[in-house]
Design a protein around this motif. Structure first.
Motif, short mmCIF file in Angstrom:
data_model
loop_
_atom_site.label_atom_id
_atom_site.label_comp_id
_atom_site.label_asym_id
_atom_site.label_seq_id
_atom_site.Cartn_x
_atom_site.Cartn_y
_atom_site.Cartn_z
N UNK A 65 -19.58 116.84 -67.62
CA UNK A 65 -18.75 117.32 -68.68
C UNK A 65 -19.41 118.98 -69.47
N UNK A 66 -20.84 119.39 -68.48
CA UNK A 66 -21.37 120.52 -68.95
C UNK A 66 -21.50 121.83 -67.72
N UNK A 67 -19.71 121.55 -66.31
CA UNK A 67 -20.41 122.13 -65.43
C UNK A 67 -18.70 122.82 -65.92
N UNK A 90 -14.01 111.99 -64.39
CA UNK A 90 -14.92 112.13 -63.34
C UNK A 90 -15.60 113.36 -62.79
N UNK A 91 -15.93 114.42 -63.41
CA UNK A 91 -15.86 115.06 -62.63
C UNK A 91 -17.52 115.83 -62.03
N UNK A 120 -21.40 110.09 -52.68
CA UNK A 120 -21.29 108.71 -52.11
C UNK A 120 -20.96 107.31 -53.65
N UNK A 121 -22.56 107.78 -53.64
CA UNK A 121 -23.28 107.32 -54.62
C UNK A 121 -22.94 107.84 -55.71
N UNK A 122 -22.23 108.58 -56.67
CA UNK A 122 -22.28 108.91 -57.61
C UNK A 122 -20.99 108.43 -57.87
N UNK A 123 -19.83 109.02 -56.88
CA UNK A 123 -18.64 108.27 -56.64
C UNK A 123 -18.66 106.86 -57.20
N UNK A 168 -10.16 111.34 -61.26
CA UNK A 168 -11.25 112.30 -60.21
C UNK A 168 -10.97 113.50 -60.27
N UNK A 169 -12.24 113.63 -59.47
CA UNK A 169 -12.24 115.81 -59.61
C UNK A 169 -12.08 115.59 -57.88
#
Length: 324
Positions: free
Chosen positions: A17-19, A71-72, A94-97, A114-115
């Motif tokens: 959210x801060x990107x 999901x960004x 891969x881990x984040x997603x 998702x982005x």
């Protein structure tokens, strides 16, 4: 814009959210007032949770109990960082997603958007590329690990729908830029890195050294336009299949043309040099927005010259706090 998010209160969690995109969505929701009654928005940053860690991911989802997720969050970088650290971009993304999508499933999240990036498309392909061509061949070698990790979101979305009926989808973005971007000259995306480089060259009275020939073509899209379109996708777009959110083929420009717009916006009067010893990356990756136009034929994108001008103004005004 009518909402199809479903009845009752909605808690929308935005990872990353801060990107660049997160800040654009926040601007559209808060400053432009594009908010539906009953919506609660939560913008997460890396300070709130390390999404590489499944325990922290579960904790932040249990804390906020979202009904919807944008999901960004991702490990991202510019061309040369990808070329150097390909493996890390694969493993981390891969881990984040997987953590985000699985927590969304376990906590009963109604919808996830998702982005993805246009770099997921095959390197050897015909143009324009569309959403049906994602898995038709290997992506470009320069960032093949990041590209494959992003492609897997599409695979997971289909699997969650097949296995559990989850309506998780993805949007595909092409060369987004704007306020709150990463303007780092080595690690930032091309347009924002060039804005910083031009600003520094002007301050120091030196030549502007552009990496590469300037010949690659790109479709640059303003982040606030993407913010508005992601809200549309969350509220209105009901397919599992991804959708490209981008300006049209006719808006494609060369890097050289984009540099000229930046130079004009920042009033840079010095010499411009193109360093052809540096890699160009892909020469083009033209994407079709025909599917988007079928849904929202009247959406008006900010003209590139105006969007570059706005971004340059924001960068100069916020130079001390911008990511450089």
């Amino acid at each position: 814009m009518d909402s199809q998010l479903g009845p009752g209160p909605r808690r929308i969690l935005v990872t990353g959210g801060s990107g660049l995109i997160g800040k654009a969505i926040e601007h559209v929701v808060i400053k432009e007032g594009d908010k539906v009654d009953g919506e609660e928005w939560i913008f997460l940053s890396s300070k709130d949770a390390n999404l590489l860690d499944v325990v922290q991911t579960r904790a932040v989802f249990e804390k906020h109990r979202p009904t919807h997720v944008i999901h960004l969050a991702a490990k991202v970088g510019g061309l040369y960082l990808h070329m150097r650290d390909n493996l890390y971009f694969l493993r981390d993304n891969l881990r984040i997603n997987d953590n985000v999508l699985q927590m969304a499933h376990e906590l009963g999240v109604t919808k996830v958007v998702s982005c993805l990036s246009s770099c997921i498309f095959p390197d050897k392909t015909s143009y324009p590329i569309d959403e049906t061509m994602i898995h038709n061949g290997p992506p470009h070698d320069s960032n093949f690990c990041y590209s494959h990790a992003k492609r897997m979101i599409d695979v997971q979305n289909r699997a969650y729908f097949q296995q559990y009926g989850r309506r998780y989808t993805a949007v595909i973005l092409a060369n987004v830029f704007g306020p709150h971007d990463n303007f780092n000259i080595e690690n930032g995306h091309v347009l924002s890195a060039l804005i910083n480089k031009t600003y520094k060259a002007k301050k120091e009275g030196t030549a502007l050294n552009v990496w590469g020939s300037g010949n690659p073509q790109r479709q640059f899209t303003y982040s606030l336009d993407i913010g508005r379109l992601i809200l549309w996708a969350l509220r209105e777009y009901d397919e599992i299949d991804p959708i490209i959110l981008s300006v049209g083929e006719q808006d494609e420009v060369t890097i050289k043309e984009a540099v000229e717009m930046i130079v004009e916006s920042l009033d840079f009067k010095g010499e411009i040099l193109f360093d052809t010893s540096m890699s160009d990356g892909q020469m083009k990756k033209t994407a079709s927005n025909a599917k988007l136009r079928r849904y929202v034929p009247d959406f008006v994108f900010t003209p590139l010259k105006e969007a570059i001008q706005r971004t340059c103004e924001w960068f100069v005004e916020n130079y001390d706090s911008a990511r450089t």
